[in-house]
Enzyme design. Structure first.
Site: not given
Length: 191
Positions: A9, A11
């Site tokens: 991922d 953020d």
């Protein structure tokens, strides 16, 4: 020969979580990220970033804005010797204010469309691969396709973090951050 991969991922995993981040001057790598990515890369993993970017569909920033930040981030990582094989992003949202992004898609996590695309494009062996993210949706591939993964940090709901720590999610472990999850992945390979 198939490749092993790390599905990351962005953020809250690679950089500090900031609401709908798209500006370079607001981007901040989390502590230990470069070292963690280096460990994984040196162990032979391809590195992919798989990120929901609903801020595009919401009209907060454009795909061009996203690409400017993304290309800058990739360049900074390259300067540190880290090579991201590809970044996959989903701009969609079922009720997106920007009409062209308004849809129910197969790419927005927890859907696994972006993962499937990476697996196909890069001949990935899912059984030897890992997902790392700060939300349980970042590990959706672990439930759907048998990949292993790590939920990291404290950005998820406390009851979900507790359940992961108690081994209630198949194939998903917990670590403080990307660096610690990377160390555990390497240790797992050496067992």
């Amino acid at each position: 020969m198939k490749n092993k991969a790390i599905f990351l991922d962005r953020d809250g995993t690679i950089n500090v979580e900031k609401h709908y981040l798209y500006k370079k001057d607001e981007f901040e790598f989390l502590p230990g990220v470069i070292d963690g990515l280096a460990l994984l890369q040196n162990a032979g993993f391809l590195l992919f970033i798989i990120t929901n970017q609903s801020g595009i569909g919401r009209g907060y920033y454009s795909e061009e804005d996203f690409n400017i930040l993304n290309n800058w981030m990739i360049k900074i990582l390259r300067m540190e010797g880290i090579y991201i094989s590809k970044v996959y992003y989903c701009p969609h949202l079922p009720d997106a204010p920007v009409k062209k992004y308004r849809m129910v898609c197969s790419c927005r996590k927890p859907a696994v469309g972006m993962y499937k695309q990476a697996i196909e494009e890069f001949n990935v062996d899912i059984s030897g691969s890992w997902a790392i993210g700060d939300k349980i949706r970042d590990c959706s591939i672990c439930r759907e396709m048998g990949c292993k993964g790590f939920l990291i940090a404290n950005n998820e709901k406390p009851d979900i973090i507790k359940a992961v720590k108690n081994n209630e999610y198949r194939n998903i472990n917990y670590a403080m951050d990307l660096f610690h999850s990377s160390r555990k992945i390497i240790a797992n390979m050496e067992e």
